[in-house]
Write a protein that holds these residues in place. Structure first.
Motif, PDB file in Angstrom:
ATOM      1  N   ALA A 100       0.832  -1.209   0.000  1.00 39.51           N
ATOM      2  CA  ALA A 100       0.000   0.000   0.000  1.00 39.51           C
ATOM      3  C   ALA A 100       0.862   1.253   0.000  1.00 39.51           C
ATOM      4  CB  ALA A 100      -0.925  -0.008   1.210  1.00 39.51           C
ATOM      5  N   MET A 101       1.981   1.209   0.674  1.00 41.79           N
ATOM      6  CA  MET A 101       2.904   2.350   0.706  1.00 41.79           C
ATOM      7  C   MET A 101       3.409   2.686  -0.693  1.00 41.79           C
ATOM      8  SD  MET A 101       6.408   2.581   2.922  1.00 41.79           S
ATOM      9  CE  MET A 101       6.988   4.136   3.594  1.00 41.79           C
ATOM     10  N   ILE A 102       3.874   1.680  -1.410  1.00 44.52           N
ATOM     11  CA  ILE A 102       4.385   1.917  -2.765  1.00 44.52           C
ATOM     12  C   ILE A 102       3.259   2.313  -3.705  1.00 44.52           C
ATOM     13  CG2 ILE A 102       5.480   0.823  -4.750  1.00 44.52           C
ATOM     14  CD1 ILE A 102       7.403   1.601  -2.501  1.00 44.52           C
ATOM     15  N   ASP A 103       2.085   1.732  -3.541  1.00 42.30           N
ATOM     16  CA  ASP A 103       0.944   2.119  -4.382  1.00 42.30           C
ATOM     17  C   ASP A 103       0.601   3.595  -4.185  1.00 42.30           C
ATOM     18  OD1 ASP A 103       0.739  -0.412  -5.418  1.00 42.30           O
ATOM     19  OD2 ASP A 103      -0.929  -1.035  -4.138  1.00 42.30           O
ATOM     20  N   TRP A 104       0.641   4.070  -2.940  1.00 45.94           N
ATOM     21  CA  TRP A 104       0.330   5.479  -2.670  1.00 45.94           C
ATOM     22  C   TRP A 104       1.449   6.400  -3.175  1.00 45.94           C
ATOM     23  CZ3 TRP A 104      -0.643   8.177   2.718  1.00 45.94           C
ATOM     24  CH2 TRP A 104      -1.468   9.288   2.526  1.00 45.94           C
ATOM     25  N   LEU A 105       2.689   5.919  -3.117  1.00 44.37           N
ATOM     26  CA  LEU A 105       3.809   6.704  -3.633  1.00 44.37           C
ATOM     27  C   LEU A 105       3.680   6.948  -5.134  1.00 44.37           C
ATOM     28  CD1 LEU A 105       6.594   8.030  -3.177  1.00 44.37           C
ATOM     29  CD2 LEU A 105       7.617   5.764  -3.515  1.00 44.37           C
ATOM     30  N   MET A 106       3.185   5.944  -5.860  1.00 41.33           N
ATOM     31  CA  MET A 106       3.039   6.030  -7.315  1.00 41.33           C
ATOM     32  C   MET A 106       4.336   6.503  -7.996  1.00 41.33           C
ATOM     33  SD  MET A 106      -0.860   7.426  -7.981  1.00 41.33           S
ATOM     34  CE  MET A 106      -0.596   8.980  -7.113  1.00 41.33           C
ATOM     35  N   PRO A 107       5.425   5.758  -7.803  1.00 42.26           N
ATOM     36  CA  PRO A 107       6.705   6.199  -8.366  1.00 42.26           C
ATOM     37  C   PRO A 107       6.698   6.179  -9.893  1.00 42.26           C
ATOM     38  CG  PRO A 107       6.870   3.945  -7.575  1.00 42.26           C
ATOM     39  CD  PRO A 107       5.529   4.448  -7.126  1.00 42.26           C
ATOM     40  N   ARG A 108       7.473   7.081 -10.459  1.00 41.27           N
ATOM     41  CA  ARG A 108       7.583   7.171 -11.907  1.00 41.27           C
ATOM     42  C   ARG A 108       8.911   6.576 -12.368  1.00 41.27           C
ATOM     43  NH1 ARG A 108       5.778  13.485 -12.908  1.00 41.27           N
ATOM     44  NH2 ARG A 108       3.651  13.329 -12.037  1.00 41.27           N
ATOM     45  N   PRO A 109       8.952   6.033 -13.578  1.00 41.99           N
ATOM     46  CA  PRO A 109      10.228   5.553 -14.112  1.00 41.99           C
ATOM     47  C   PRO A 109      11.274   6.663 -14.079  1.00 41.99           C
ATOM     48  CG  PRO A 109       8.413   4.822 -15.496  1.00 41.99           C
ATOM     49  CD  PRO A 109       7.821   5.779 -14.497  1.00 41.99           C
ATOM     50  N   GLY A 110      12.479   6.272 -13.712  1.00 43.17           N
ATOM     51  CA  GLY A 110      13.574   7.225 -13.639  1.00 43.17           C
ATOM     52  C   GLY A 110      13.749   7.878 -12.288  1.00 43.17           C
ATOM     53  N   HIS A 111      12.815   7.655 -11.361  1.00 42.42           N
ATOM     54  CA  HIS A 111      12.914   8.270 -10.044  1.00 42.42           C
ATOM     55  C   HIS A 111      14.006   7.614  -9.191  1.00 42.42           C
ATOM     56  CE1 HIS A 111       8.885  10.627  -9.398  1.00 42.42           C
ATOM     57  NE2 HIS A 111       9.644  11.124 -10.347  1.00 42.42           N
ATOM     58  N   PRO A 142      23.487  14.729  -0.725  1.00 35.80           N
ATOM     59  CA  PRO A 142      23.412  16.176  -0.933  1.00 35.80           C
ATOM     60  C   PRO A 142      21.983  16.698  -0.799  1.00 35.80           C
ATOM     61  CG  PRO A 142      24.536  15.062  -2.767  1.00 35.80           C
ATOM     62  CD  PRO A 142      23.886  14.001  -1.939  1.00 35.80           C
ATOM     63  N   ASP A 143      21.869  18.008  -0.616  1.00 34.13           N
ATOM     64  CA  ASP A 143      20.571  18.665  -0.632  1.00 34.13           C
ATOM     65  C   ASP A 143      19.867  18.405  -1.958  1.00 34.13           C
ATOM     66  OD1 ASP A 143      21.515  19.711   1.727  1.00 34.13           O
ATOM     67  OD2 ASP A 143      21.537  21.804   1.069  1.00 34.13           O
ATOM     68  N   LYS A 144      18.547  18.264  -1.900  1.00 35.72           N
ATOM     69  CA  LYS A 144      17.706  18.202  -3.101  1.00 35.72           C
ATOM     70  C   LYS A 144      18.212  17.160  -4.110  1.00 35.72           C
ATOM     71  CE  LYS A 144      16.719  23.141  -2.553  1.00 35.72           C
ATOM     72  NZ  LYS A 144      16.798  24.484  -3.169  1.00 35.72           N
ATOM     73  N   SER A 145      18.453  15.942  -3.625  1.00 39.12           N
ATOM     74  CA  SER A 145      19.085  14.931  -4.485  1.00 39.12           C
ATOM     75  C   SER A 145      18.221  13.713  -4.788  1.00 39.12           C
ATOM     76  CB  SER A 145      20.395  14.462  -3.850  1.00 39.12           C
ATOM     77  OG  SER A 145      20.169  13.911  -2.561  1.00 39.12           O
ATOM     78  N   VAL A 146      17.067  13.545  -4.114  1.00 41.54           N
ATOM     79  CA  VAL A 146      16.235  12.354  -4.353  1.00 41.54           C
ATOM     80  C   VAL A 146      14.794  12.761  -4.636  1.00 41.54           C
ATOM     81  CG1 VAL A 146      17.707  10.863  -2.945  1.00 41.54           C
ATOM     82  CG2 VAL A 146      15.721  11.962  -1.901  1.00 41.54           C
ATOM     83  N   ASP A 147      14.097  11.909  -5.376  1.00 45.61           N
ATOM     84  CA  ASP A 147      12.704  12.177  -5.748  1.00 45.61           C
ATOM     85  C   ASP A 147      11.719  11.743  -4.678  1.00 45.61           C
ATOM     86  OD1 ASP A 147      13.037  13.044  -8.673  1.00 45.61           O
ATOM     87  OD2 ASP A 147      14.114  11.134  -8.628  1.00 45.61           O
ATOM     88  N   ALA A 148      12.099  10.738  -3.902  1.00 45.45           N
ATOM     89  CA  ALA A 148      11.191  10.216  -2.874  1.00 45.45           C
ATOM     90  C   ALA A 148      12.008   9.695  -1.710  1.00 45.45           C
ATOM     91  CB  ALA A 148      10.313   9.106  -3.441  1.00 45.45           C
ATOM     92  N   TYR A 149      11.408   9.806  -0.525  1.00 49.06           N
ATOM     93  CA  TYR A 149      12.017   9.330   0.719  1.00 49.06           C
ATOM     94  C   TYR A 149      10.980   8.450   1.399  1.00 49.06           C
ATOM     95  CZ  TYR A 149      13.747   9.759   5.625  1.00 49.06           C
ATOM     96  OH  TYR A 149      14.179   9.532   6.916  1.00 49.06           O
ATOM     97  N   THR A 150      11.352   7.217   1.707  1.00 51.87           N
ATOM     98  CA  THR A 150      10.463   6.333   2.446  1.00 51.87           C
ATOM     99  C   THR A 150      11.169   5.823   3.695  1.00 51.87           C
ATOM    100  OG1 THR A 150      11.165   4.448   1.073  1.00 51.87           O
ATOM    101  CG2 THR A 150       9.102   5.560   0.459  1.00 51.87           C
ATOM    102  N   ILE A 151      10.373   5.544   4.709  1.00 51.24           N
ATOM    103  CA  ILE A 151      10.885   4.914   5.924  1.00 51.24           C
ATOM    104  C   ILE A 151       9.753   4.059   6.492  1.00 51.24           C
ATOM    105  CG2 ILE A 151      10.370   6.977   7.303  1.00 51.24           C
ATOM    106  CD1 ILE A 151      12.836   6.166   9.067  1.00 51.24           C
ATOM    107  N   ALA A 152      10.004   2.773   6.651  1.00 55.47           N
ATOM    108  CA  ALA A 152       8.979   1.834   7.120  1.00 55.47           C
ATOM    109  C   ALA A 152       9.445   1.192   8.414  1.00 55.47           C
ATOM    110  CB  ALA A 152       8.698   0.770   6.061  1.00 55.47           C
ATOM    111  N   PHE A 153       8.690   1.409   9.473  1.00 53.79           N
ATOM    112  CA  PHE A 153       8.961   0.815  10.788  1.00 53.79           C
ATOM    113  C   PHE A 153      10.354   1.167  11.301  1.00 53.79           C
ATOM    114  CE2 PHE A 153       6.122  -2.330   8.563  1.00 53.79           C
ATOM    115  CZ  PHE A 153       4.958  -1.885   9.157  1.00 53.79           C
ATOM    116  N   GLY A 154      10.787   2.382  11.001  1.00 56.75           N
ATOM    117  CA  GLY A 154      12.114   2.787  11.444  1.00 56.75           C
ATOM    118  C   GLY A 154      12.152   4.078  12.232  1.00 56.75           C
ATOM    119  N   ILE A 155      11.220   4.977  11.979  1.00 59.11           N
ATOM    120  CA  ILE A 155      11.372   6.309  12.565  1.00 59.11           C
ATOM    121  C   ILE A 155      11.152   6.317  14.069  1.00 59.11           C
ATOM    122  CG2 ILE A 155       9.015   7.209  12.284  1.00 59.11           C
ATOM    123  CD1 ILE A 155      10.624   9.749  11.019  1.00 59.11           C
TER     124      ILE A 155
END
Length: 253
Positions: free
Chosen positions: A56-67, A132-145
């Protein structure tokens, strides 16, 4: 959530108060212990549905190719693998974990599954990301924070490394809403789960900490406020399985 005693430099480790600078080492010890039984641990703690939550997490993220995804506390590769499957291999993942044992489990799984590219395995801290700053398209964390010593700092770090228009998603155990479900879940968590951990993983104490760490984590509404305070916009959340877990989303604009 029980507050940390910031005035004395203490924080919580489960229901105990410990010096803040010792928590990371204590958490590392827990995950060194459970790394080889991580799937069993998650099955026990989520009553078997953590795989559905991660999907469900990845489905909600809806990642795009190249991300480019940064998956924090993701040493076993569960989220990273789902991300690459979703984009049909046309993307990159940085899997970051503070725990070497967890990263070893994920790397072994990647080799077993023939995932030899598109994955970068990094030993690092959510509170001081080696990106670096402003370097990734998405950030996920599952059961870690919930295991991070300074959660507001980790949230600010997440925002720092996201590109404008980048998305933050966090899956974490949360506060059960329905009274009847809460009573059953509390009995299972505090009475049965540590004993199961002792029998299955030969490690009762680590499972006791993991249960206690869930109860110390903010409820879904308060955690959403913390995400807003870190500078994210359009913050939303979904309660999963009656509130056993929650999935939070925010955007860097």
């Amino acid at each position: 959530m029980a507050p940390s005693d910031n005035s004395s430099g203490n924080t919580h480790f489960g229901f105990k108060q410990v010096p803040a600078d010792e928590k990371a080492g204590l958490v590392r010890g827990v995950f060194d212990s459970v790394a080889e039984n991580y799937d069993v641990m998650n099955d026990l703690m989520s009553v078997g549905v953590h795989r559905l939550w991660k999907t469900a997490m990845i489905d909600w993220l809806m990642p795009r190719p190249g991300h480019h995804l940064l998956d924090v506390a993701g040493g076993t590769g569960d989220i990273g693998f789902r991300f690459l499957d979703k984009v049909k291999g046309n993307g990159t993942v940085t899997v970051l974990d503070i725990n070497h044992a967890m990263l070893s489990v994920g790397q072994d799984r990647a080799i077993d599954q023939g995932r030899l590219s598109r994955l970068d395995w990094v030993n690092g801290d959510a509170q001081s990301l080696p990106l670096p700053d402003k370097s990734v398209d998405a950030y996920t964390i599952a059961f870690g924070i919930r295991n991070v010593t300074d959660i507001p700092l980790a949230l600010r770090e997440a925002r720092r490394v996201l590109k404008p228009g980048g998305r933050f998603l966090c899956l974490e155990f949360s506060t059960v809403e329905a009274a009847i479900l809460k009573d059953v879940y509390d009995f299972y968590s505090f009475k049965l789960l540590p004993e199961i951990g002792r029998l299955v993983a030969k490690d009762k104490e680590s499972y006791e900490y993991l249960v206690e760490s869930i109860r110390q984590f903010p409820d879904a509404d308060r955690f959403a406020e913390m995400i807003v305070e870190a500078g994210f916009h359009q913050v939303k959340f979904r309660r999963l399985s009656g509130g056993i877990a929650a999935l939070h989303s925010g955007w860097r604009l």
